[in-house]
Design a protein around this motif. Structure first.
Motif, PDB file in Angstrom:
ATOM      1  N   UNK A 152       0.803  -1.225   0.000  1.00 25.06           N
ATOM      2  CA  UNK A 152       0.000   0.000   0.000  1.00 25.06           C
ATOM      3  C   UNK A 152       0.836   1.274   0.000  1.00 25.06           C
ATOM      4  N   UNK A 153       1.890   1.267  -0.781  1.00 23.77           N
ATOM      5  CA  UNK A 153       2.741   2.441  -0.967  1.00 23.77           C
ATOM      6  C   UNK A 153       2.109   3.368  -2.014  1.00 23.77           C
ATOM      7  N   UNK A 154       2.540   4.612  -2.028  1.00 21.16           N
ATOM      8  CA  UNK A 154       2.032   5.529  -3.054  1.00 21.16           C
ATOM      9  C   UNK A 154       2.682   5.238  -4.408  1.00 21.16           C
ATOM     10  N   UNK A 155       3.922   4.707  -4.381  1.00 20.17           N
ATOM     11  CA  UNK A 155       4.607   4.285  -5.603  1.00 20.17           C
ATOM     12  C   UNK A 155       5.742   3.344  -5.222  1.00 20.17           C
ATOM     13  N   UNK A 156       6.241   2.606  -6.205  1.00 18.74           N
ATOM     14  CA  UNK A 156       7.360   1.677  -5.989  1.00 18.74           C
ATOM     15  C   UNK A 156       8.453   1.982  -6.998  1.00 18.74           C
ATOM     16  N   UNK A 157       9.676   1.699  -6.594  1.00 17.09           N
ATOM     17  CA  UNK A 157      10.808   1.895  -7.495  1.00 17.09           C
ATOM     18  C   UNK A 157      10.998   0.667  -8.368  1.00 17.09           C
ATOM     19  N   UNK A 158      11.319   0.902  -9.623  1.00 14.74           N
ATOM     20  CA  UNK A 158      11.701  -0.155 -10.544  1.00 14.74           C
ATOM     21  C   UNK A 158      12.981   0.304 -11.216  1.00 14.74           C
ATOM     22  N   UNK A 159      14.033  -0.497 -11.068  1.00 14.33           N
ATOM     23  CA  UNK A 159      15.358  -0.150 -11.580  1.00 14.33           C
ATOM     24  C   UNK A 159      15.803   1.217 -11.059  1.00 14.33           C
ATOM     25  N   UNK A 160      15.533   1.439  -9.767  1.00 17.49           N
ATOM     26  CA  UNK A 160      15.984   2.657  -9.103  1.00 17.49           C
ATOM     27  C   UNK A 160      15.124   3.885  -9.293  1.00 17.49           C
ATOM     28  N   UNK A 161      14.072   3.786 -10.062  1.00 17.14           N
ATOM     29  CA  UNK A 161      13.212   4.953 -10.322  1.00 17.14           C
ATOM     30  C   UNK A 161      11.773   4.668  -9.918  1.00 17.14           C
TER      31      UNK A 161
END
Length: 191
Positions: free
Chosen positions: A51-60
């Motif tokens: 339940x995060x507002x966004x997640x990092x993928x490949x550092x972004x």
């Protein structure tokens, strides 16, 4: 390879239980297996950032990324279910949880090495056994899941990456197997 053999044996023994004719809806099966799966993931050392507002993928950070599994930190990150809807949220949770299972198949966790179950199957089972297990898994998925498995897998830059994603998509449709798989990982890796 012992763990891979154990999970594949479990899959082959229960292959007839993988069936598209479920008494419960997919969402009910997701909900029913969630608490036990989340508990076992935590017990295995996986950090859950749900339940995060966004997640990092490949550092972004990306608004297109709704879930990730980071093998280096053994962390599952997922965006808030209100952003993607309940069924997609659960599907993503099990998809990322299966990436943890793939991380553990080589006998170590958090080493950055992911092992596709069926891609590596022939190391511990016959080709016919591997094909039977994979066919049962594919046939058990609904059409949309099968299609997503094919298209998402095809987008990966490597053959191994293709299998990592195909399996994660297909297994995410089978949440009832996650407690058994995770219990085997905890036992075999002494977590």
């Amino acid at each position: 390879m012992k763990l891979l053999r154990t999970l594949l044996t479990t899959t082959l023994i229960t292959a007839t239980a993988i069936t598209p004719a479920f008494a419960q809806s997919k969402l009910q099966r997701y909900r029913e297996n969630f608490d036990r799966t989340a508990y076992l993931l935590k017990r295995a050392g996986v950090k859950l950032r749900l339940n995060e507002s966004s997640c990092k993928f490949k550092g972004r950070r990306s608004s297109k990324t709704i879930g990730t599994y980071n093998s280096g930190t053994t962390t599952i990150c997922q965006v808030d279910w209100k952003i993607v809807g309940e069924e997609q949220w659960y599907s993503t949770f099990y998809h990322e949880a299966f990436h943890f299972i793939q991380d553990a198949l080589d006998g170590a966790v958090g080493d950055g090495k992911m092992t596709p179950m069926f891609y590596s199957c022939s190391k511990v089972k016959t080709k016919a056994e591997c094909q039977t297990a994979y066919n049962h898994l594919c046939r058990s998925a609904d059409y949309a899941t099968q299609k997503h498995s094919d298209t998402y897998g095809a987008k990966q830059p490597t053959h191994k990456g293709e299998w990592l994603e195909r399996e994660a998509v297909l297994w995410s449709d089978q949440p009832q197997f996650f407690p058994t798989f995770l219990s085997s990982i905890i036992k075999n890796l002494n977590l």
